[in-house]
Scaffold this motif. Structure first.
Motif, PDB file in Angstrom:
ATOM      1  N   MET A 121       0.839  -1.190   0.000  1.00  0.00           N
ATOM      2  CA  MET A 121       0.000   0.000   0.000  1.00  0.00           C
ATOM      3  C   MET A 121       0.881   1.249   0.000  1.00  0.00           C
ATOM      4  N   ILE A 122       0.550   2.211  -0.866  1.00  0.00           N
ATOM      5  CA  ILE A 122       1.320   3.449  -0.949  1.00  0.00           C
ATOM      6  C   ILE A 122       1.103   4.252   0.329  1.00  0.00           C
ATOM      7  N   PRO A 123       2.168   4.684   1.005  1.00  0.00           N
ATOM      8  CA  PRO A 123       2.002   5.427   2.254  1.00  0.00           C
ATOM      9  C   PRO A 123       1.242   6.733   2.030  1.00  0.00           C
ATOM     10  N   TYR A 124       0.514   7.150   3.048  1.00  0.00           N
ATOM     11  CA  TYR A 124      -0.188   8.432   3.003  1.00  0.00           C
ATOM     12  C   TYR A 124       0.817   9.568   3.133  1.00  0.00           C
ATOM     13  N   ARG A 125       0.656  10.584   2.305  1.00  0.00           N
ATOM     14  CA  ARG A 125       1.461  11.797   2.402  1.00  0.00           C
ATOM     15  C   ARG A 125       0.522  12.994   2.371  1.00  0.00           C
ATOM     16  N   PRO A 126       0.652  13.941   3.304  1.00  0.00           N
ATOM     17  CA  PRO A 126      -0.231  15.111   3.298  1.00  0.00           C
ATOM     18  C   PRO A 126      -0.166  15.863   1.976  1.00  0.00           C
ATOM     19  N   GLU A 127      -1.306  16.368   1.554  1.00  0.00           N
ATOM     20  CA  GLU A 127      -1.416  17.138   0.317  1.00  0.00           C
ATOM     21  C   GLU A 127      -0.638  18.447   0.458  1.00  0.00           C
ATOM     22  N   PRO A 128       0.229  18.784  -0.500  1.00  0.00           N
ATOM     23  CA  PRO A 128       0.981  20.046  -0.395  1.00  0.00           C
ATOM     24  C   PRO A 128       0.067  21.254  -0.569  1.00  0.00           C
TER      25      PRO A 128
END
Length: 516
Positions: free
Chosen positions: A1-8
Protein backbone atom coordinates in the motif's frame (compact mmCIF):
# COMPACT_ATOMS: atom_id res chain seq x y z
CA UNK A 1 0.00 0.00 0.00
CA UNK A 2 1.32 3.45 -0.95
CA UNK A 3 2.00 5.43 2.25
CA UNK A 4 -0.19 8.43 3.00
CA UNK A 5 1.46 11.80 2.40
CA UNK A 6 -0.23 15.11 3.30
CA UNK A 7 -1.42 17.14 0.32
CA UNK A 8 0.98 20.05 -0.40
CA UNK A 9 -0.34 23.58 -0.02
CA UNK A 10 -0.40 25.98 -2.95
CA UNK A 11 2.31 28.62 -3.04
CA UNK A 12 0.42 31.77 -4.01
CA UNK A 13 3.63 33.76 -4.34
CA UNK A 14 4.01 31.95 -7.68
CA UNK A 15 2.27 33.95 -10.41
CA UNK A 16 1.09 30.85 -12.27
CA UNK A 17 -0.73 29.62 -9.15
CA UNK A 18 -2.39 32.99 -8.67
CA UNK A 19 -3.51 32.99 -12.31
CA UNK A 20 -4.89 29.45 -12.04
CA UNK A 21 -6.85 30.40 -8.95
CA UNK A 22 -8.22 33.53 -10.65
CA UNK A 23 -9.53 31.38 -13.52
CA UNK A 24 -11.21 29.00 -11.05
CA UNK A 25 -12.72 31.90 -9.11
CA UNK A 26 -14.18 33.40 -12.29
CA UNK A 27 -15.61 29.98 -13.20
CA UNK A 28 -17.27 29.64 -9.79
CA UNK A 29 -18.45 33.25 -9.72
CA UNK A 30 -20.38 32.54 -12.95
CA UNK A 31 -22.29 29.74 -11.18
CA UNK A 32 -23.59 31.57 -8.13
CA UNK A 33 -27.30 31.90 -7.50
CA UNK A 34 -28.34 28.37 -8.50
CA UNK A 35 -30.76 26.13 -6.62
CA UNK A 36 -29.70 22.69 -5.38
CA UNK A 37 -31.94 19.77 -4.35
CA UNK A 38 -31.81 17.27 -1.55
CA UNK A 39 -30.26 13.93 -2.48
CA UNK A 40 -32.09 10.97 -0.96
CA UNK A 41 -31.46 7.41 -2.07
CA UNK A 42 -29.55 8.72 -5.07
CA UNK A 43 -32.54 10.77 -6.27
CA UNK A 44 -32.92 14.54 -6.24
CA UNK A 45 -35.75 16.00 -4.18
CA UNK A 46 -37.01 19.59 -4.39
CA UNK A 47 -39.21 20.39 -1.41
CA UNK A 48 -40.14 23.88 -2.55
CA UNK A 49 -38.69 25.29 0.66
CA UNK A 50 -35.15 26.65 0.63
CA UNK A 51 -32.15 27.73 2.68
CA UNK A 52 -30.35 30.67 1.11
CA UNK A 53 -26.59 31.08 1.36
CA UNK A 54 -25.03 34.53 1.05
CA UNK A 55 -21.47 35.77 0.69
CA UNK A 56 -20.40 37.10 4.11
CA UNK A 57 -17.98 39.47 2.34
CA UNK A 58 -20.86 40.96 0.36
CA UNK A 59 -23.95 40.11 2.34
CA UNK A 60 -26.52 40.75 -0.42
CA UNK A 61 -24.77 38.43 -2.90
CA UNK A 62 -26.67 35.13 -3.12
CA UNK A 63 -24.26 32.21 -3.52
CA UNK A 64 -27.04 29.68 -3.91
CA UNK A 65 -29.98 28.07 -2.26
CA UNK A 66 -30.65 24.48 -1.27
CA UNK A 67 -33.89 22.62 -0.76
CA UNK A 68 -34.85 22.38 2.88
CA UNK A 69 -35.58 18.99 4.42
CA UNK A 70 -38.35 18.53 6.96
CA UNK A 71 -39.32 15.54 9.07
CA UNK A 72 -40.92 13.65 6.13
CA UNK A 73 -37.67 13.92 4.13
CA UNK A 74 -35.63 12.76 7.13
CA UNK A 75 -37.85 9.69 7.39
CA UNK A 76 -37.42 9.10 3.67
CA UNK A 77 -33.65 9.46 3.97
CA UNK A 78 -33.53 7.04 6.91
CA UNK A 79 -35.38 4.42 4.87
CA UNK A 80 -32.96 4.93 1.97
CA UNK A 81 -29.95 4.69 4.27
CA UNK A 82 -31.25 1.50 5.87
CA UNK A 83 -31.78 -0.11 2.46
CA UNK A 84 -28.30 0.91 1.35
CA UNK A 85 -26.72 -0.36 4.57
CA UNK A 86 -27.69 -3.94 3.76
CA UNK A 87 -25.34 -4.02 0.77
CA UNK A 88 -22.81 -1.28 1.64
CA UNK A 89 -21.95 -2.88 4.99
CA UNK A 90 -20.96 -6.05 3.12
CA UNK A 91 -19.08 -4.28 0.34
CA UNK A 92 -15.40 -5.30 0.46
CA UNK A 93 -13.22 -2.85 2.35
CA UNK A 94 -10.95 -2.43 -0.65
CA UNK A 95 -13.91 -1.16 -2.69
CA UNK A 96 -15.04 1.23 0.03
CA UNK A 97 -11.51 2.61 0.30
CA UNK A 98 -11.33 2.94 -3.49
CA UNK A 99 -14.33 5.30 -3.37
CA UNK A 100 -12.35 7.62 -1.11
CA UNK A 101 -9.24 7.48 -3.28
CA UNK A 102 -11.26 8.30 -6.41
CA UNK A 103 -12.94 11.21 -4.65
CA UNK A 104 -9.55 12.51 -3.53
CA UNK A 105 -8.37 12.46 -7.15
CA UNK A 106 -11.42 14.50 -8.19
CA UNK A 107 -10.79 17.11 -5.49
CA UNK A 108 -7.12 17.24 -6.40
CA UNK A 109 -7.89 17.93 -10.07
CA UNK A 110 -10.38 20.66 -9.16
CA UNK A 111 -8.62 21.98 -6.08
CA UNK A 112 -8.85 25.68 -6.89
CA UNK A 113 -12.52 25.35 -7.84
CA UNK A 114 -13.44 23.91 -4.45
CA UNK A 115 -11.34 26.57 -2.72
CA UNK A 116 -13.03 29.31 -4.74
CA UNK A 117 -16.45 28.17 -3.53
CA UNK A 118 -15.19 28.59 0.05
CA UNK A 119 -13.85 32.03 -0.77
CA UNK A 120 -17.36 33.09 -1.75
CA UNK A 121 -19.54 31.11 0.66
CA UNK A 122 -17.52 31.21 3.88
CA UNK A 123 -15.23 34.22 3.39
CA UNK A 124 -11.98 32.26 3.54
CA UNK A 125 -8.83 33.79 2.09
CA UNK A 126 -7.00 31.95 -0.68
CA UNK A 127 -4.49 30.44 1.73
CA UNK A 128 -7.14 29.37 4.26
CA UNK A 129 -9.40 27.90 1.57
CA UNK A 130 -6.50 26.08 -0.07
CA UNK A 131 -5.56 24.51 3.26
CA UNK A 132 -9.19 23.47 3.76
CA UNK A 133 -9.31 21.70 0.40
CA UNK A 134 -5.94 20.06 1.03
CA UNK A 135 -7.21 18.77 4.37
CA UNK A 136 -10.30 17.30 2.69
CA UNK A 137 -8.01 15.41 0.31
CA UNK A 138 -5.92 14.29 3.27
CA UNK A 139 -8.95 12.89 5.08
CA UNK A 140 -9.94 10.89 1.99
CA UNK A 141 -6.47 9.48 1.47
CA UNK A 142 -5.81 8.82 5.17
CA UNK A 143 -9.11 7.21 6.13
CA UNK A 144 -9.04 4.98 3.06
CA UNK A 145 -5.65 3.64 4.12
CA UNK A 146 -6.68 3.40 7.77
CA UNK A 147 -9.69 1.26 6.88
CA UNK A 148 -7.54 -1.09 4.85
CA UNK A 149 -5.22 -1.38 7.85
CA UNK A 150 -8.11 -1.84 10.29
CA UNK A 151 -9.51 -4.71 8.25
CA UNK A 152 -6.27 -6.62 8.94
CA UNK A 153 -5.71 -5.46 12.52
CA UNK A 154 -8.14 -7.63 14.48
CA UNK A 155 -6.65 -11.10 14.00
CA UNK A 156 -3.11 -9.84 14.50
CA UNK A 157 -4.04 -8.53 17.96
CA UNK A 158 -5.37 -11.83 19.27
CA UNK A 159 -3.45 -14.31 21.40
CA UNK A 160 -3.28 -17.80 19.83
CA UNK A 161 -5.19 -20.48 21.75
CA UNK A 162 -4.73 -24.24 21.23
CA UNK A 163 -7.68 -26.07 19.69
CA UNK A 164 -9.55 -22.94 18.54
CA UNK A 165 -9.68 -20.80 15.41
CA UNK A 166 -10.21 -17.22 16.64
CA UNK A 167 -10.86 -14.04 14.71
CA UNK A 168 -11.89 -10.45 15.41
CA UNK A 169 -13.36 -8.20 12.77
CA UNK A 170 -14.55 -4.60 12.86
CA UNK A 171 -18.08 -4.29 11.54
CA UNK A 172 -20.07 -1.09 10.90
CA UNK A 173 -22.63 0.34 13.31
CA UNK A 174 -25.55 1.21 11.05
CA UNK A 175 -27.16 4.51 10.00
CA UNK A 176 -25.66 7.69 11.40
CA UNK A 177 -26.31 11.43 11.47
CA UNK A 178 -23.44 13.64 10.31
CA UNK A 179 -23.77 17.22 11.58
CA UNK A 180 -20.69 19.29 10.59
CA UNK A 181 -19.81 22.96 11.18
CA UNK A 182 -19.55 25.86 8.75
CA UNK A 183 -15.98 26.93 9.54
CA UNK A 184 -14.27 24.09 7.65
CA UNK A 185 -17.04 23.62 5.10
CA UNK A 186 -15.14 21.14 2.92
CA UNK A 187 -12.47 19.53 5.13
CA UNK A 188 -14.58 18.68 8.17
CA UNK A 189 -17.68 17.87 6.14
CA UNK A 190 -15.60 15.45 4.08
CA UNK A 191 -13.74 13.92 7.01
CA UNK A 192 -16.84 13.39 9.14
CA UNK A 193 -18.77 11.87 6.25
CA UNK A 194 -16.21 9.54 4.71
CA UNK A 195 -14.86 8.23 8.02
CA UNK A 196 -18.28 6.77 8.77
CA UNK A 197 -18.86 5.64 5.18
CA UNK A 198 -15.53 3.86 4.66
CA UNK A 199 -16.21 1.88 7.84
CA UNK A 200 -19.35 0.50 6.14
CA UNK A 201 -22.02 2.78 7.59
CA UNK A 202 -24.62 4.82 5.73
CA UNK A 203 -25.43 8.38 6.76
CA UNK A 204 -27.69 11.39 6.70
CA UNK A 205 -25.57 14.49 6.08
CA UNK A 206 -27.07 17.72 7.40
CA UNK A 207 -24.61 20.47 6.43
CA UNK A 208 -24.37 23.76 8.28
CA UNK A 209 -27.00 26.28 7.18
CA UNK A 210 -24.32 28.91 6.45
CA UNK A 211 -22.33 26.73 3.98
CA UNK A 212 -24.59 24.19 2.24
CA UNK A 213 -23.35 24.82 -1.29
CA UNK A 214 -19.78 23.61 -0.78
CA UNK A 215 -21.21 20.53 0.98
CA UNK A 216 -23.33 19.85 -2.10
CA UNK A 217 -20.23 20.14 -4.27
CA UNK A 218 -18.58 17.50 -2.06
CA UNK A 219 -21.62 15.28 -2.65
CA UNK A 220 -21.22 15.74 -6.38
CA UNK A 221 -17.60 14.58 -6.13
CA UNK A 222 -18.59 11.48 -4.15
CA UNK A 223 -21.27 10.61 -6.70
CA UNK A 224 -18.87 11.15 -9.59
CA UNK A 225 -16.50 8.72 -7.86
CA UNK A 226 -19.22 6.06 -7.77
CA UNK A 227 -21.04 6.53 -4.44
CA UNK A 228 -23.90 3.99 -4.32
CA UNK A 229 -27.41 5.38 -3.90
CA UNK A 230 -28.48 5.86 -0.29
CA UNK A 231 -25.02 5.59 1.28
CA UNK A 232 -24.88 9.37 1.82
CA UNK A 233 -28.16 11.27 1.89
CA UNK A 234 -27.89 15.05 1.63
CA UNK A 235 -30.55 16.64 3.87
CA UNK A 236 -29.91 20.30 4.76
CA UNK A 237 -32.53 21.98 6.90
CA UNK A 238 -33.25 24.19 9.88
CA UNK A 239 -31.65 22.77 13.05
CA UNK A 240 -34.77 23.76 15.03
CA UNK A 241 -36.95 21.70 12.69
CA UNK A 242 -34.92 18.55 12.08
CA UNK A 243 -31.95 18.59 14.49
CA UNK A 244 -33.55 17.05 17.56
CA UNK A 245 -35.70 14.82 15.36
CA UNK A 246 -32.61 13.24 13.78
CA UNK A 247 -30.70 12.84 17.04
CA UNK A 248 -33.63 11.28 18.88
CA UNK A 249 -34.80 9.01 16.09
CA UNK A 250 -34.71 5.33 17.12
CA UNK A 251 -33.26 4.30 13.76
CA UNK A 252 -30.18 6.52 14.18
CA UNK A 253 -27.28 4.42 15.52
CA UNK A 254 -24.68 7.16 15.97
CA UNK A 255 -24.27 10.93 15.81
CA UNK A 256 -21.09 12.62 14.62
CA UNK A 257 -21.15 16.31 15.54
CA UNK A 258 -18.82 19.30 15.36
CA UNK A 259 -20.06 22.63 16.69
CA UNK A 260 -20.75 24.63 19.81
CA UNK A 261 -20.64 23.37 23.38
CA UNK A 262 -24.27 24.34 23.95
CA UNK A 263 -25.59 22.36 20.98
CA UNK A 264 -23.24 19.44 21.60
CA UNK A 265 -24.34 19.02 25.20
CA UNK A 266 -27.97 19.03 24.17
CA UNK A 267 -27.31 16.39 21.50
CA UNK A 268 -25.43 14.26 24.00
CA UNK A 269 -28.37 14.45 26.41
CA UNK A 270 -30.91 13.55 23.73
CA UNK A 271 -28.77 10.73 22.34
CA UNK A 272 -28.46 9.18 25.81
CA UNK A 273 -32.22 8.75 26.16
CA UNK A 274 -33.60 5.51 24.82
CA UNK A 275 -36.59 5.95 22.52
CA UNK A 276 -39.22 3.19 22.32
CA UNK A 277 -38.17 0.78 19.59
CA UNK A 278 -34.50 1.72 19.89
CA UNK A 279 -32.29 -1.37 20.11
CA UNK A 280 -28.90 0.16 20.91
CA UNK A 281 -27.04 2.68 22.98
CA UNK A 282 -26.34 5.48 20.53
CA UNK A 283 -22.76 6.47 20.02
CA UNK A 284 -22.01 10.17 20.21
CA UNK A 285 -18.82 11.59 18.71
CA UNK A 286 -18.32 15.30 19.30
CA UNK A 287 -15.88 18.18 18.94
CA UNK A 288 -17.31 21.21 20.71
CA UNK A 289 -14.86 24.08 20.70
CA UNK A 290 -12.12 25.58 22.80
CA UNK A 291 -10.63 28.52 24.63
CA UNK A 292 -7.06 27.98 23.54
CA UNK A 293 -4.04 29.56 25.18
CA UNK A 294 -0.50 30.34 24.13
CA UNK A 295 1.95 30.49 27.04
CA UNK A 296 5.05 32.62 26.45
CA UNK A 297 7.97 31.87 28.76
CA UNK A 298 10.64 34.34 29.84
CA UNK A 299 13.58 34.58 27.47
CA UNK A 300 11.61 33.61 24.35
CA UNK A 301 12.14 35.68 21.21
CA UNK A 302 9.49 38.42 21.34
CA UNK A 303 9.17 38.97 17.60
CA UNK A 304 8.78 35.25 16.90
CA UNK A 305 6.22 34.91 19.69
CA UNK A 306 4.23 37.85 18.34
CA UNK A 307 4.11 36.38 14.84
CA UNK A 308 2.98 33.00 16.20
CA UNK A 309 0.25 34.67 18.26
CA UNK A 310 -1.07 36.77 15.38
CA UNK A 311 -1.14 33.77 13.03
CA UNK A 312 -2.89 31.63 15.64
CA UNK A 313 -5.44 34.24 16.69
CA UNK A 314 -6.49 35.93 13.46
CA UNK A 315 -6.33 33.41 10.60
CA UNK A 316 -9.88 33.10 9.16
CA UNK A 317 -10.90 35.86 11.58
CA UNK A 318 -10.31 33.57 14.55
CA UNK A 319 -13.18 31.29 13.48
CA UNK A 320 -11.41 28.06 14.41
CA UNK A 321 -11.97 25.98 17.52
CA UNK A 322 -8.16 25.79 17.75
CA UNK A 323 -7.57 29.54 17.43
CA UNK A 324 -5.58 31.34 20.10
CA UNK A 325 -7.95 33.48 22.16
CA UNK A 326 -5.78 33.78 25.29
CA UNK A 327 -2.11 34.69 25.72
CA UNK A 328 -0.47 34.15 29.09
CA UNK A 329 2.92 35.81 29.09
CA UNK A 330 5.69 35.96 31.67
CA UNK A 331 5.96 39.35 33.36
CA UNK A 332 9.53 39.86 32.09
CA UNK A 333 8.39 40.20 28.45
CA UNK A 334 4.70 40.98 28.87
CA UNK A 335 4.73 44.67 27.90
CA UNK A 336 7.06 44.51 24.87
CA UNK A 337 5.23 41.40 23.63
CA UNK A 338 1.88 43.20 23.71
CA UNK A 339 3.38 46.16 21.89
CA UNK A 340 4.75 43.90 19.13
CA UNK A 341 1.49 41.93 18.78
CA UNK A 342 -0.47 45.18 18.61
CA UNK A 343 1.85 46.55 15.91
CA UNK A 344 1.54 43.39 13.78
CA UNK A 345 -2.22 43.34 14.29
CA UNK A 346 -2.60 46.90 13.05
CA UNK A 347 -0.86 45.90 9.81
CA UNK A 348 -3.48 43.28 8.97
CA UNK A 349 -5.90 44.18 6.18
CA UNK A 350 -9.48 42.99 6.49
CA UNK A 351 -12.03 42.95 3.70
CA UNK A 352 -13.57 41.06 0.79
CA UNK A 353 -11.25 38.09 0.29
CA UNK A 354 -11.56 38.29 -3.48
CA UNK A 355 -8.95 41.01 -3.06
CA UNK A 356 -5.61 39.24 -2.50
CA UNK A 357 -4.36 42.14 -0.39
CA UNK A 358 -6.70 41.24 2.46
CA UNK A 359 -5.18 39.01 5.11
CA UNK A 360 -8.55 37.88 6.38
CA UNK A 361 -12.19 38.36 5.58
CA UNK A 362 -15.50 38.58 7.43
CA UNK A 363 -17.06 36.64 10.24
CA UNK A 364 -19.64 34.23 8.89
CA UNK A 365 -22.97 36.04 9.38
CA UNK A 366 -24.96 38.67 11.24
CA UNK A 367 -25.39 36.47 14.31
CA UNK A 368 -21.63 35.92 14.56
CA UNK A 369 -21.01 39.64 14.00
CA UNK A 370 -23.33 40.53 16.88
CA UNK A 371 -21.71 37.98 19.18
CA UNK A 372 -18.12 39.03 18.44
CA UNK A 373 -18.83 42.75 18.74
CA UNK A 374 -20.63 42.15 22.04
CA UNK A 375 -17.48 40.50 23.38
CA UNK A 376 -15.44 43.48 22.21
CA UNK A 377 -17.74 45.66 24.32
CA UNK A 378 -17.19 43.29 27.26
CA UNK A 379 -13.45 43.43 26.68
CA UNK A 380 -13.46 47.21 26.97
CA UNK A 381 -14.80 46.76 30.50
CA UNK A 382 -12.54 43.84 31.45
CA UNK A 383 -9.23 44.91 29.92
CA UNK A 384 -7.26 47.52 28.00
CA UNK A 385 -7.86 47.76 24.26
CA UNK A 386 -4.50 47.98 22.48
CA UNK A 387 -5.43 47.18 18.85
CA UNK A 388 -8.54 46.82 16.72
CA UNK A 389 -12.00 47.05 18.20
CA UNK A 390 -13.63 48.44 15.04
CA UNK A 391 -16.35 46.62 13.12
CA UNK A 392 -18.70 47.28 10.21
CA UNK A 393 -21.51 45.31 8.59
CA UNK A 394 -22.35 47.86 5.91
CA UNK A 395 -21.25 45.58 3.05
CA UNK A 396 -20.06 42.42 4.82
CA UNK A 397 -19.51 41.26 8.37
CA UNK A 398 -16.07 42.71 9.01
CA UNK A 399 -14.42 42.84 12.44
CA UNK A 400 -10.92 44.20 12.86
CA UNK A 401 -8.52 41.84 14.67
CA UNK A 402 -8.64 42.97 18.27
CA UNK A 403 -6.17 42.74 21.17
CA UNK A 404 -6.94 43.33 24.85
CA UNK A 405 -4.31 43.55 27.60
CA UNK A 406 -4.43 43.20 31.38
CA UNK A 407 -7.38 40.80 31.47
CA UNK A 408 -7.99 38.79 34.64
CA UNK A 409 -7.77 34.99 34.24
CA UNK A 410 -11.35 34.64 35.49
CA UNK A 411 -12.80 37.33 33.20
CA UNK A 412 -15.39 36.35 30.59
CA UNK A 413 -12.93 37.30 27.84
CA UNK A 414 -10.56 34.62 29.19
CA UNK A 415 -13.21 31.99 29.86
CA UNK A 416 -15.87 32.03 27.13
CA UNK A 417 -15.47 30.97 23.51
CA UNK A 418 -15.82 34.03 21.25
CA UNK A 419 -15.13 32.42 17.87
CA UNK A 420 -13.88 35.62 16.33
CA UNK A 421 -10.74 37.75 15.92
CA UNK A 422 -10.30 38.69 19.58
CA UNK A 423 -7.35 37.76 21.80
CA UNK A 424 -6.84 38.63 25.48
CA UNK A 425 -3.53 38.90 27.37
CA UNK A 426 -2.86 38.05 31.01
CA UNK A 427 0.39 38.30 32.97
CA UNK A 428 2.06 35.49 34.94
CA UNK A 429 4.89 35.79 37.44
CA UNK A 430 6.21 32.27 36.85
CA UNK A 431 5.97 29.44 34.33
CA UNK A 432 4.05 27.29 36.79
CA UNK A 433 1.52 30.05 37.33
CA UNK A 434 1.15 30.48 33.57
CA UNK A 435 0.32 26.79 33.06
CA UNK A 436 -2.15 26.90 35.95
CA UNK A 437 -3.85 29.90 34.34
CA UNK A 438 -3.93 28.13 30.99
CA UNK A 439 -5.76 25.21 32.61
CA UNK A 440 -8.24 27.53 34.31
CA UNK A 441 -11.06 26.99 31.80
CA UNK A 442 -13.72 24.37 31.12
CA UNK A 443 -12.25 23.65 27.69
CA UNK A 444 -9.18 21.62 26.81
CA UNK A 445 -8.63 21.56 23.06
CA UNK A 446 -5.31 23.05 21.94
CA UNK A 447 -2.50 25.01 23.52
CA UNK A 448 0.97 26.21 22.66
CA UNK A 449 3.99 26.78 24.87
CA UNK A 450 6.78 29.03 23.64
CA UNK A 451 9.91 28.25 25.63
CA UNK A 452 13.54 27.23 25.24
CA UNK A 453 13.71 25.69 28.71
CA UNK A 454 13.72 21.87 28.50
CA UNK A 455 12.53 21.50 32.08
CA UNK A 456 9.59 23.77 31.32
CA UNK A 457 8.79 21.69 28.24
CA UNK A 458 8.74 18.57 30.40
CA UNK A 459 6.58 20.32 33.00
CA UNK A 460 4.05 21.47 30.38
CA UNK A 461 3.88 18.00 28.85
CA UNK A 462 2.74 16.70 32.23
CA UNK A 463 0.58 19.59 33.40
CA UNK A 464 -0.97 21.44 30.43
CA UNK A 465 -4.30 19.62 30.06
CA UNK A 466 -5.25 19.86 26.39
CA UNK A 467 -5.83 17.31 23.66
CA UNK A 468 -3.36 18.94 21.26
CA UNK A 469 -0.28 20.49 22.83
CA UNK A 470 2.28 22.30 20.67
CA UNK A 471 5.70 23.67 21.52
CA UNK A 472 7.30 26.67 19.82
CA UNK A 473 4.73 26.82 17.02
CA UNK A 474 1.17 28.05 16.50
CA UNK A 475 -1.79 26.27 18.09
CA UNK A 476 -3.70 25.93 14.80
CA UNK A 477 -2.96 23.93 11.67
CA UNK A 478 -3.26 20.28 12.73
CA UNK A 479 -2.30 17.99 9.85
CA UNK A 480 -4.23 14.78 9.18
CA UNK A 481 -2.24 11.74 10.31
CA UNK A 482 0.38 13.96 11.94
CA UNK A 483 -1.58 15.71 14.69
CA UNK A 484 -4.68 13.62 15.62
CA UNK A 485 -7.18 16.29 16.63
CA UNK A 486 -9.62 16.44 19.55
CA UNK A 487 -9.81 17.82 23.05
CA UNK A 488 -10.67 17.23 26.68
CA UNK A 489 -13.45 18.39 29.00
CA UNK A 490 -16.03 20.62 27.30
CA UNK A 491 -14.04 20.50 24.07
CA UNK A 492 -15.70 17.20 23.24
CA UNK A 493 -15.14 13.46 23.30
CA UNK A 494 -11.44 13.68 22.34
CA UNK A 495 -12.26 11.67 19.23
CA UNK A 496 -8.90 12.42 17.55
CA UNK A 497 -10.00 13.06 13.99
CA UNK A 498 -7.26 12.30 11.51
CA UNK A 499 -5.70 9.76 13.88
CA UNK A 500 -5.22 5.99 13.86
CA UNK A 501 -8.05 5.34 16.36
CA UNK A 502 -10.75 7.49 14.76
CA UNK A 503 -12.40 4.85 12.57
CA UNK A 504 -12.90 2.64 15.64
CA UNK A 505 -15.62 5.09 16.68
CA UNK A 506 -17.71 4.04 13.68
CA UNK A 507 -17.19 0.30 14.05
CA UNK A 508 -17.88 -2.43 16.59
CA UNK A 509 -15.47 -5.34 17.09
CA UNK A 510 -16.93 -8.81 16.69
CA UNK A 511 -15.01 -11.80 18.12
CA UNK A 512 -15.55 -15.15 16.37
CA UNK A 513 -14.31 -18.48 17.77
CA UNK A 514 -14.53 -21.99 16.33
CA UNK A 515 -13.59 -25.15 18.22
CA UNK A 516 -11.33 -27.28 16.04
Amino acid sequence: MIPYRPEPLTDFSVSQNRESFAIALAHVQAQVGKTYPLIIGGETVDTGRYLESYNPSAKTELIGRVAKAGKPEIEQALCAAQRAFASWSETPVVDRAALLFKTAAILRRRKHEFSAWMLLESGKSRAEADADTAEAIDFLEYYGRQMLDLSQRGDAALTPFPGEDNHMEYIPLGVGAIIPPWNFPLAIVTGMTVSAVVAGNTVLLKPASQTPIIAYKMMEALMEAGLPAGVVNFVPGDPEEIGDFMVEHPDIRFISFTGSKHVGLRMNELAAKRIPGQRWIKRFVAEMGGKDAIVVDEGFDIDLAARIIVQSAFGFSGQKCSACSRVIAHASLYDPLIERVAALTRELKVGDVRDEAHFTGPVIDEKAFAKVTSYIDIGKQEGRLVAGGEASQERGYFVQPTVFADVAPTARLMQEEIFGPVVAFAKASSFEEAIAMANQTEFGLTGSVLTRDREHIAYARRKFHVGNLYFNRKCTGAVVGVHPFGGFQMSGTDSKAGGPDYLLLFTQPKAISELL
